[in-house]
Design a protein around this motif. Structure first.
Motif, PDB file in Angstrom:
ATOM      1  N   TYR A  25      -3.571   2.845  -6.772  1.00  0.00           N
ATOM      2  CA  TYR A  25      -3.384   2.989  -8.219  1.00  0.00           C
ATOM      3  C   TYR A  25      -3.841   1.731  -8.957  1.00  0.00           C
ATOM      4  O   TYR A  25      -3.267   1.358  -9.979  1.00  0.00           O
ATOM      5  N   GLY A  26      -4.836   1.053  -8.400  1.00  0.00           N
ATOM      6  CA  GLY A  26      -5.372  -0.143  -9.042  1.00  0.00           C
ATOM      7  C   GLY A  26      -4.494  -1.365  -8.947  1.00  0.00           C
ATOM      8  O   GLY A  26      -4.750  -2.363  -9.616  1.00  0.00           O
ATOM      9  N   THR A  27      -3.469  -1.321  -8.103  1.00  0.00           N
ATOM     10  CA  THR A  27      -2.567  -2.465  -7.979  1.00  0.00           C
ATOM     11  C   THR A  27      -2.541  -2.972  -6.545  1.00  0.00           C
ATOM     12  O   THR A  27      -2.786  -2.210  -5.594  1.00  0.00           O
ATOM     13  N   SER A  28      -2.219  -4.247  -6.381  1.00  0.00           N
ATOM     14  CA  SER A  28      -2.144  -4.850  -5.053  1.00  0.00           C
ATOM     15  C   SER A  28      -0.739  -4.791  -4.466  1.00  0.00           C
ATOM     16  O   SER A  28      -0.518  -5.254  -3.346  1.00  0.00           O
TER      17      SER A  28
ATOM     18  N   PRO B 278       1.460   8.288  -0.747  1.00  0.00           N
ATOM     19  CA  PRO B 278       1.637   9.248  -1.838  1.00  0.00           C
ATOM     20  C   PRO B 278       0.624  10.388  -1.807  1.00  0.00           C
ATOM     21  O   PRO B 278      -0.442  10.288  -1.199  1.00  0.00           O
ATOM     22  N   MET B 279       0.970  11.452  -2.501  1.00  0.00           N
ATOM     23  CA  MET B 279       0.208  12.695  -2.434  1.00  0.00           C
ATOM     24  C   MET B 279      -1.239  12.546  -2.914  1.00  0.00           C
ATOM     25  O   MET B 279      -2.125  13.234  -2.427  1.00  0.00           O
ATOM     26  N   ASP B 280      -1.477  11.653  -3.880  1.00  0.00           N
ATOM     27  CA  ASP B 280      -2.808  11.594  -4.495  1.00  0.00           C
ATOM     28  C   ASP B 280      -3.639  10.400  -4.037  1.00  0.00           C
ATOM     29  O   ASP B 280      -4.599  10.011  -4.707  1.00  0.00           O
ATOM     30  N   VAL B 281      -3.300   9.804  -2.909  1.00  0.00           N
ATOM     31  CA  VAL B 281      -4.119   8.716  -2.368  1.00  0.00           C
ATOM     32  C   VAL B 281      -5.453   9.290  -1.883  1.00  0.00           C
ATOM     33  O   VAL B 281      -5.473  10.277  -1.148  1.00  0.00           O
TER      34      VAL B 281
ATOM     35  N   SER C 260      -4.894  -6.262  -2.339  1.00  0.00           N
ATOM     36  CA  SER C 260      -6.271  -6.722  -2.509  1.00  0.00           C
ATOM     37  C   SER C 260      -6.382  -8.115  -3.118  1.00  0.00           C
ATOM     38  O   SER C 260      -7.443  -8.735  -3.066  1.00  0.00           O
ATOM     39  N   ASP C 261      -5.301  -8.631  -3.698  1.00  0.00           N
ATOM     40  CA  ASP C 261      -5.319  -9.997  -4.232  1.00  0.00           C
ATOM     41  C   ASP C 261      -5.007 -11.053  -3.172  1.00  0.00           C
ATOM     42  O   ASP C 261      -5.038 -12.246  -3.461  1.00  0.00           O
TER      43      ASP C 261
END
Length: 226
Positions: A14-17, A33-36, A209-210
């Protein structure tokens, strides 16, 4: 048989680390989660060496907050739905619902396949359930001066990584509890709430990712050895 090389892969969801709030893993199964997206699932599968399934807990994607466990079993809070529990059981998980007043159970339990440290704020009547589900010795204690024992430390069967807030006595007692090497490190450019940015099993780890190269090296030293 030679041991698989411990891999660490940077990831964002979701764009977060803060990937640790969304993912649970043991050594055979990872729940996301379901939408990964499939690309992320493939990376998780390759790094952790597990089957990956999609689910929700309490109708939310916060799987890494609401689930804690090991290869023997997992604990989830009473806010999860019956359908969610049944789905997890269909996938081979030994699931126990722990009816503590605290829903973010993953922040309050640190476990591997042999030992478990449980926060002293968890009600005593649930200790036997935790012990029986996880199949480990259970120790009730704080770590680094906080009851959030599952937030500021991460363990597998190779080692334990502690927050930089750890004192010498914290390192000593965790080494004694788990009988494993203990190191200190951070994730996501200095974050000390390790579990928010780190998901590990005995095969490998996923980091936010950070997370810097230096931090990844420390994680590999701490959790890829033993």
């Amino acid at each position: 048989m030679s041991r698989r090389r411990f891999e660490v892969a940077p990831l964002s969801i979701y764009g977060t680390s803060t990937i640790g709030v969304y993912i649970f893993t043991n050594n055979t199964l990872t729940i996301v989660p379901m939408d990964v997206p499939d690309k992320v699932i493939n990376s998780i599968r390759d790094t952790l060496g597990t089957t990956v399934i999609k689910s929700s807990l309490a109708k939310s994607p916060l799987i890494g907050i609401f689930m804690i466990g090991n290869d023997n079993g997992v604990l989830v809070p009473s806010i999860v739905t019956e359908d969610e529990v049944n789905e997890l059981r269909k996938n081979g998980l030994n699931v126990s619902v722990i009816r503590t007043r605290y829903t973010a159970v993953a922040n309050l339990v640190l476990t591997n396949s042999r030992k478990t440290v449980v926060s002293p704020i968890i009600e005593k009547e649930y200790i036997d359930l935790i012990r029986d589900t996880l199949g480990t010795e259970v120790i009730i204690d704080e770590i680094c001066g906080t009851y959030l024992v599952g937030s500021i430390a991460v363990a597998n069967d190779r080692g334990v990584l502690l927050s930089p807030e750890a004192r010498d006595e914290d390192e000593r007692k965790i080494r004694d509890y788990f009988g494993l090497p203990v190191n200190v490190g951070t994730v996501n450019r200095g974050r000390s709430f390790l579990r928010g940015g780190l998901v590990v099993n005995n095969n490998g780890g996923l980091v936010g990712s950070d997370t810097t190269g230096f931090e990844i090296v420390r994680i590999m030293q701490a959790l890829g050895g033993a």
